[in-house]
Write an enzyme that holds these catalytic residues in place. Structure first.
Site, PDB file in Angstrom:
ATOM      1  N   CYS A  22       8.537  10.581  20.218  1.00 38.40           N
ATOM      2  CA  CYS A  22       8.419  11.718  19.291  1.00 38.40           C
ATOM      3  C   CYS A  22       7.135  12.526  19.501  1.00 38.40           C
ATOM      4  CB  CYS A  22       8.506  11.243  17.854  1.00 38.40           C
ATOM      5  SG  CYS A  22      10.026  10.347  17.509  1.00 38.40           S
ATOM      6  N   ASN A  47      15.149  13.731  11.925  1.00 41.43           N
ATOM      7  CA  ASN A  47      14.144  13.496  12.959  1.00 41.43           C
ATOM      8  C   ASN A  47      14.792  13.727  14.332  1.00 41.43           C
ATOM      9  OD1 ASN A  47      12.356  12.441  14.822  1.00 41.43           O
ATOM     10  ND2 ASN A  47      11.963  10.548  13.680  1.00 41.43           N
ATOM     11  N   HIS A  82       5.207  16.245  13.169  1.00 40.40           N
ATOM     12  CA  HIS A  82       6.496  15.690  13.594  1.00 40.40           C
ATOM     13  C   HIS A  82       7.361  15.479  12.347  1.00 40.40           C
ATOM     14  CE1 HIS A  82       9.586  13.306  15.225  1.00 40.40           C
ATOM     15  NE2 HIS A  82       9.127  12.147  14.792  1.00 40.40           N
TER      16      HIS A  82
HETATM   17  O1  UT7 Z   1       9.340   9.157  14.651  1.00 39.31           O
HETATM   18  C1  UT7 Z   1       8.987   8.107  13.776  1.00 39.31           C
HETATM   19  C2  UT7 Z   1      10.283   7.679  13.137  1.00 39.31           C
HETATM   20  N1  UT7 Z   1      10.199   6.769  12.063  1.00 39.31           N
HETATM   21  C3  UT7 Z   1       9.841   7.067  10.813  1.00 39.31           C
HETATM   22  O2  UT7 Z   1       9.385   8.115  10.479  1.00 39.31           O
HETATM   23  C4  UT7 Z   1      10.067   6.000   9.796  1.00 39.31           C
HETATM   24  C5  UT7 Z   1       8.969   5.860   8.811  1.00 39.31           C
HETATM   25  N2  UT7 Z   1       9.412   5.021   7.738  1.00 39.31           N
HETATM   26  C6  UT7 Z   1      10.230   5.500   6.776  1.00 39.31           C
HETATM   27  O3  UT7 Z   1      10.564   6.656   6.768  1.00 39.31           O
HETATM   28  C7  UT7 Z   1      10.670   4.552   5.690  1.00 39.31           C
HETATM   29  O4  UT7 Z   1      10.034   3.308   5.858  1.00 39.31           O
HETATM   30  C8  UT7 Z   1      12.196   4.382   5.660  1.00 39.31           C
HETATM   31  C9  UT7 Z   1      12.845   5.645   5.173  1.00 39.31           C
HETATM   32  C10 UT7 Z   1      12.723   4.019   7.047  1.00 39.31           C
HETATM   33  C11 UT7 Z   1      12.589   3.263   4.711  1.00 39.31           C
HETATM   34  O5  UT7 Z   1      12.078   3.514   3.422  1.00 39.31           O
HETATM   35  P1  UT7 Z   1      11.332   2.374   2.621  1.00 39.31           P
HETATM   36  O6  UT7 Z   1      10.957   2.984   1.345  1.00 39.31           O
HETATM   37  O7  UT7 Z   1      10.243   1.839   3.494  1.00 39.31           O
HETATM   38  O8  UT7 Z   1      12.497   1.338   2.401  1.00 39.31           O
HETATM   39  P2  UT7 Z   1      12.557  -0.203   2.856  1.00 39.31           P
HETATM   40  O9  UT7 Z   1      12.701  -0.328   4.342  1.00 39.31           O
HETATM   41  O10 UT7 Z   1      11.453  -0.965   2.187  1.00 39.31           O
HETATM   42  O11 UT7 Z   1      13.908  -0.630   2.203  1.00 39.31           O
HETATM   43  C12 UT7 Z   1      14.055  -0.662   0.771  1.00 39.31           C
HETATM   44  C13 UT7 Z   1      15.488  -1.014   0.437  1.00 39.31           C
HETATM   45  C14 UT7 Z   1      16.015  -2.228   1.177  1.00 39.31           C
HETATM   46  O12 UT7 Z   1      16.843  -2.935   0.301  1.00 39.31           O
HETATM   47  P3  UT7 Z   1      16.340  -4.279  -0.390  1.00 39.31           P
HETATM   48  O13 UT7 Z   1      15.971  -5.216   0.726  1.00 39.31           O
HETATM   49  O14 UT7 Z   1      15.162  -3.884  -1.232  1.00 39.31           O
HETATM   50  O15 UT7 Z   1      17.517  -4.719  -1.180  1.00 39.31           O
HETATM   51  C15 UT7 Z   1      16.839  -1.655   2.285  1.00 39.31           C
HETATM   52  O16 UT7 Z   1      17.877  -2.508   2.709  1.00 39.31           O
HETATM   53  O17 UT7 Z   1      16.333   0.069   0.828  1.00 39.31           O
HETATM   54  C16 UT7 Z   1      17.408  -0.434   1.618  1.00 39.31           C
HETATM   55  N3  UT7 Z   1      17.811   0.608   2.558  1.00 39.31           N
HETATM   56  C17 UT7 Z   1      18.749   1.517   2.274  1.00 39.31           C
HETATM   57  N4  UT7 Z   1      19.495   1.749   1.188  1.00 39.31           N
HETATM   58  C18 UT7 Z   1      20.348   2.771   1.220  1.00 39.31           C
HETATM   59  C19 UT7 Z   1      17.339   0.825   3.799  1.00 39.31           C
HETATM   60  N5  UT7 Z   1      17.967   1.890   4.353  1.00 39.31           N
HETATM   61  C20 UT7 Z   1      18.853   2.324   3.425  1.00 39.31           C
HETATM   62  C21 UT7 Z   1      19.763   3.387   3.401  1.00 39.31           C
HETATM   63  N6  UT7 Z   1      20.492   3.581   2.274  1.00 39.31           N
HETATM   64  N7  UT7 Z   1      19.944   4.219   4.436  1.00 39.31           N
END
Ligand code: UT7
Length: 323
Positions: free
Chosen positions: A116, A279, A249
């Site tokens: 990226c 993204n 980005h």
């Molecule tokens: O170019 C670089 C690219 N990468 C990025 O920019 C990613 C940077 N990180 C992020 O944007 C965030 O960390 C995410 C959007 C990927 C995830 O958000 P988060 O607030 O960190 O969520 P999490 O990974 O802590 O997950 C929280 C909950 C989990 O459920 P449990 O374990 O609490 O029951 C996940 O399973 O959200 C769940 N979850 C979803 N729920 C609905 C994860 N993805 C999804 C989804 N829809 N798509």
């Protein structure tokens, strides 16, 4: 003859026709919701390349627009750099394929693989080659088709990405355009975001899909984006308040908000496309740049700070005076 500076003379973009909303993903069986994706990422939809479209096709459409804006005939392009992680084939480079599709010949053409951050890396390389007198002009493209390296059953990654391409034309200049670029990498962090598979002896070995530790990426990105913005400012003696437009980005609106807040740049000075593009990896910065140039937000004399971060881990900044 070396030139003291380079400047961006034209921009262009291309987004594939098909749009997938968050609700479309739910309808296709992804266990998510529009509300979750919008709240956590700011993403509402993404564009997806058609079956027959290659990364070089997306790059070609964006390049034609950028060349027209710069008043340069495709056959007169010298250096071509394509930043991509999703090349058409293993080799030749997507840049060589693009050169042929444009009808250009003879200048150097190669891909840059910095995920990226690829566009900022490519811009920095092109700026250096122009200033040294090695090339007459440069076409710098960020183009990616992530829809083909996503596991559509993994809701933690598949909702985040989209396909697209953005391009700029760089020309030599007596007055400063690209004011400063700064690039970094930390290979020890390579496990945070990767596609670990490989092609070996005619088969895919390992996992060919995107893997990511989302929370680790989030924290890392906010820290390094702020640092690398300050480095480019320090190189020019400019203050944070001198930034007219921030183009980070487009990974996640919350990362962008946190970065702009740390830098003291108000939300209305941040160019945002992640809501409509998601993204698009190496394409995200030039896509956002082209949108803000064409809709008249970015005007001559203004200062634009572009910030990239991505797998590797890689990160970088480019501070540009427009016009
Ligand atoms: O170019 C670089 C690219 N990468 C990025 O920019 C990613 C940077 N990180 C992020 O944007 C965030 O960390 C995410 C959007 C990927 C995830 O958000 P988060 O607030 O960190 O969520 P999490 O990974 O802590 O997950 C929280 C909950 C989990 O459920 P449990 O374990 O609490 O029951 C996940 O399973 O959200 C769940 N979850 C979803 N729920 C609905 C994860 N993805 C999804 C989804 N829809 N798509």
């Amino acid at each position: 003859m070396p030139h003291p500076h380079s400047r961006i003379a034209g921009t262009g973009r291309y987004l594939p026709a098909e749009v997938l909303t968050n609700d479309d993903l739910v309808r296709r069986g992804v266990e998510t919701s529009d509300e979750w994706v919008r709240t956590r990422t700011g993403i509402g939809q993404r564009h997806v390349a058609a079956e027959g479209e290659a990364t070089s096709d997306l790059a070609l459409a964006a390049s034609r627009q950028a060349l027209a804006a710069a008043g340069l005939a495709p056959g007169d392009v010298d250096l071509i750099i394509v930043a991509t992680t999703t090349p058409d084939v293993i080799f030749p480079s997507t840049a060589c394929i693009l050169q042929d599709k444009l009808g250009a010949r003879g200048g150097p053409a190669f891909d840059v693989q910095a995920v990226c951050s690829g566009f900022v890396y490519a811009l920095s390389i092109a700026d250096g080659m122009l200033k040294s007198g090695a090339v007459r002009n440069a076409l710098v493209v960020g183009a990616d088709i992530y829809s083909r390296i996503l596991d559509w059953t993994d809701r933690k990654t598949c909702v985040l990405f989209g396909d697209g391409a953005g391009a700029v034309v760089l020309v030599p200049s007596q007055k400063p355009g690209i004011l400063a670029t700064r690039l970094h990498a930390d290979g020890a962090q390579r496990g945070m975001l990767c596609v670990p598979g490989q092609v070996r002896n005619g088969t895919v070995w390992g996992d060919p899909f995107v893997h990511m530790d989302g929370q680790a990426v989030f924290k890392f990105a906010v820290r390094v984006l702020t640092e690398v913005a300050d480095e480019a400012l320090a190189a020019t003696g400019m203050a944070r308040s001198g930034i007219d437009w921030l183009i980070p980005h487009q990974a996640n609106l919350r990362i962008m908000d946190a970065t702009s807040k740390r830098l003291g740049i108000p939300h209305e000075r941040v160019v945002v496309t992640v809501d409509r593009h998601a993204n698009t990896s190496a394409a995200s910065i030039p896509l956002a740049l082209d949108e803000a140039v064409r809709d008249g937000r970015i005007r001559d004399g203004q200062h634009v700070m572009m910030l990239g971060v991505g797998g590797g881990f890689t990160w970088g900044s480019a501070l540009v005076r427009w016009g």
